[in-house]
Motif scaffolding. Structure first.
Motif, PDB file in Angstrom:
ATOM      1  N   ASP A  74       0.834  -1.216   0.000  1.00  0.00           N
ATOM      2  CA  ASP A  74       0.000   0.000   0.000  1.00  0.00           C
ATOM      3  C   ASP A  74       0.861   1.255   0.000  1.00  0.00           C
ATOM      4  OD1 ASP A  74      -2.825  -0.265  -0.188  1.00  0.00           O
ATOM      5  OD2 ASP A  74      -2.827  -1.299   1.744  1.00  0.00           O
ATOM      6  N   ALA A 108       2.851   1.711  -3.321  1.00  0.00           N
ATOM      7  CA  ALA A 108       1.969   2.141  -4.415  1.00  0.00           C
ATOM      8  C   ALA A 108       1.594   3.610  -4.266  1.00  0.00           C
ATOM      9  CB  ALA A 108       0.717   1.272  -4.454  1.00  0.00           C
ATOM     10  N   ALA A 109       1.302   4.036  -3.041  1.00  0.00           N
ATOM     11  CA  ALA A 109       0.910   5.437  -2.819  1.00  0.00           C
ATOM     12  C   ALA A 109       2.056   6.382  -3.168  1.00  0.00           C
ATOM     13  CB  ALA A 109       0.480   5.629  -1.365  1.00  0.00           C
ATOM     14  N   SER A 149      -4.037   2.856 -11.553  1.00  0.00           N
ATOM     15  CA  SER A 149      -4.589   3.219 -10.245  1.00  0.00           C
ATOM     16  C   SER A 149      -3.699   2.696  -9.119  1.00  0.00           C
ATOM     17  CB  SER A 149      -5.987   2.626 -10.096  1.00  0.00           C
ATOM     18  OG  SER A 149      -5.901   1.197 -10.000  1.00  0.00           O
ATOM     19  N   HIS A 150      -3.997   3.168  -7.920  1.00  0.00           N
ATOM     20  CA  HIS A 150      -3.286   2.673  -6.734  1.00  0.00           C
ATOM     21  C   HIS A 150      -3.437   1.166  -6.617  1.00  0.00           C
ATOM     22  CE1 HIS A 150      -3.101   1.490  -2.457  1.00  0.00           C
ATOM     23  NE2 HIS A 150      -2.164   2.410  -2.343  1.00  0.00           N
ATOM     24  N   ASP A 151      -4.651   0.650  -6.833  1.00  0.00           N
ATOM     25  CA  ASP A 151      -4.879  -0.790  -6.709  1.00  0.00           C
ATOM     26  C   ASP A 151      -4.112  -1.571  -7.767  1.00  0.00           C
ATOM     27  OD1 ASP A 151      -6.496  -0.465  -4.520  1.00  0.00           O
ATOM     28  OD2 ASP A 151      -8.385  -0.642  -5.629  1.00  0.00           O
ATOM     29  N   GLU A 152      -3.998  -1.017  -8.982  1.00  0.00           N
ATOM     30  CA  GLU A 152      -3.231  -1.696 -10.027  1.00  0.00           C
ATOM     31  C   GLU A 152      -1.750  -1.728  -9.679  1.00  0.00           C
ATOM     32  OE1 GLU A 152      -5.633  -1.016 -14.175  1.00  0.00           O
ATOM     33  OE2 GLU A 152      -4.865   0.752 -13.144  1.00  0.00           O
ATOM     34  N   LYS A 180      -0.488  -1.651  -6.677  1.00  0.00           N
ATOM     35  CA  LYS A 180      -0.356  -2.576  -5.573  1.00  0.00           C
ATOM     36  C   LYS A 180      -0.337  -4.017  -6.089  1.00  0.00           C
ATOM     37  CE  LYS A 180      -2.646  -3.987  -1.268  1.00  0.00           C
ATOM     38  NZ  LYS A 180      -3.810  -3.730  -0.375  1.00  0.00           N
ATOM     39  N   ALA A 181      -1.223  -4.324  -7.047  1.00  0.00           N
ATOM     40  CA  ALA A 181      -1.281  -5.670  -7.602  1.00  0.00           C
ATOM     41  C   ALA A 181       0.010  -6.014  -8.341  1.00  0.00           C
ATOM     42  CB  ALA A 181      -2.482  -5.799  -8.550  1.00  0.00           C
TER      43      ALA A 181
END
Length: 386
Positions: free
Chosen positions: A354, A357-358, A374-377, A379-380
């Motif tokens: 997290d 990524a941020a 995105s942040h979630d991408e 992170k993945a």
């Protein structure tokens, strides 16, 4: 359609086996007292450094450069009365030399100019003359406009950045890279490949960066595995020296992407060599970008990155009909051949994802990525790279 762009690089680029012998003459034309930044073992290049033609002080760089190391280098330069800097070594050595040269020309402290965690003050004066002599084929630092410094207090790496920091002379002698052991050849070479690929698909690509990136990718396809298999293969070493140089020219003028956006943050979070971070992230980032583009997410204006990824595959594999998937397979095979570990081997944990990524979302390296992730991408991607 007419395009607007700029292209900055070293004032003089000298390439070829044996050209390191010309270093004394180059230095004599630029100054009268030289600070020589080297790796941790200056004796490795004792023959080259034995007679530089001008009074010289040696400043060893034992690891990746930090703010404190740049300060120490500046102090050593001032004590010696330095008016020209030579950096003989890998990317860390050259970044240190560039930082010292910039501070000699502009004064102040590294934190006055550092991005993100410093004051970010503009560099307005030319750096002291700097001659970069790479001994690895990876970072392209001999022609880039920044120097990356670690800031341990903030657990991050950040850049001093200005076209005024580009070395005055880049002197590339592939003979100096022959002694690189296979792990260094692999790590540096994968970084060089990535630094040709990311500018090639960048939203800031231009006709000039396209040309150098294409040639760099072609050289990586021919030379990377061969240089790893036989360090004495001078043709392969020359290919990778050119790949590194061309990647540096491309990234300095077209930006990078999510691989380097994440790798810079990772390097400040765990003890991960930069080339290994890039290697572990390369496939997950390409997959995420291709997936987003194929889903219809818009790319940068005028950009056709899916075509660029296909062309990359053809340049790396040498196959005229290669697909994006073929290119990914070539990269995976190369990573397996080089036994590149996941990032978890260096102490990176899922709970770091997290925060990494941020921070990566705000990285200047992320500005060239062909599509907004995105942040979630991000992170993945990181979790996949573990």
């Amino acid at each position: 359609m007419a395009v607007r762009f700029e292209f900055a690089t070293a004032g003089r680029i000298m390439v070829g086996p044996g050209r390191a012998a010309e270093l004394p003459g180059v230095l004599a034309g630029l100054g009268s007292r030289v600070l020589v930044c080297t790796g941790a073992s200056p004796e490795r290049h004792a023959g080259l450094l034995a007679d530089l033609g001008v009074p010289a002080a040696v400043f060893p760089v034992a690891g990746e450069p930090t703010v404190d190391l740049a300060r120490a280098g500046l102090a050593a330069a001032r004590e010696h009365g330095t008016d020209v800097v030579a950096a003989v070594g890998g990317g860390s050595v050259i970044d240190t030399g560039k930082a010292v040269a910039m501070l000699l020309g502009n004064g102040g402290d590294p934190l006055d100019y550092l991005e993100v965690v410093g004051s970010g003050r503009q560099i307005t004066k030319p750096a002291a003359p700097c001659v970069a002599v790479p001994t690895t084929a990876g970072t392209g630092a001999e022609v880039t406009a920044n120097a990356v410094l670690a800031v341990p207090a903030h657990r991050v790496k950040a850049s001093l950045r200005s076209a005024l920091m580009i070395p005055r002379v880049a002197l590339l002698d592939p003979l100096l890279t022959v002694s690189c052991p296979p792990p260094v050849t692999a790590s540096a070479g994968l970084d060089a490949l990535t630094q040709c690929l990311e500018p090639f698909v960048s939203v800031r690509a231009s006709p000039l960066t396209d040309g150098v990136a294409r040639e760099g990718l072609r050289r990586a396809g021919m030379g990377l595995r061969a240089a790893y298999a036989d360090g004495g293969d001078l043709g392969a070493r020359a290919d990778m020296a050119m790949c590194s140089l061309l990647g540096g020219m491309a990234l300095a003028n077209a930006k990078l992407g999510a691989v380097h956006g994440l790798a810079g943050v990772i390097g400040g979070t765990a003890d991960v060599p930069h080339g290994m971070a890039c290697a572990a992230l390369l496939v997950p980032v390409i997959e995420a970008n291709v997936r987003a583009l194929r889903s219809g997410r818009p790319a940068g204006p005028g950009l056709t990155p899916l075509d660029r990824y296909t062309e990359t595959a053809r340049l790396l594999t040498g196959e005229a009909a290669a697909s994006v998937e073929d290119g990914l397979a070539w990269i995976r095979e190369t990573l397996a051949l080089f036994a590149v570990p996941g990032l978890a081997a260096f102490g990176l944990e899922p709970e770091h994802a997290d925060d990494v990524a941020a921070k990566a979302m705000t990285s200047s390296s992320m500005q060239g990525n062909p599509v907004a992730l995105s942040h979630d991408e991000l992170k993945a991607i990181l979790l996949q790279a573990l």
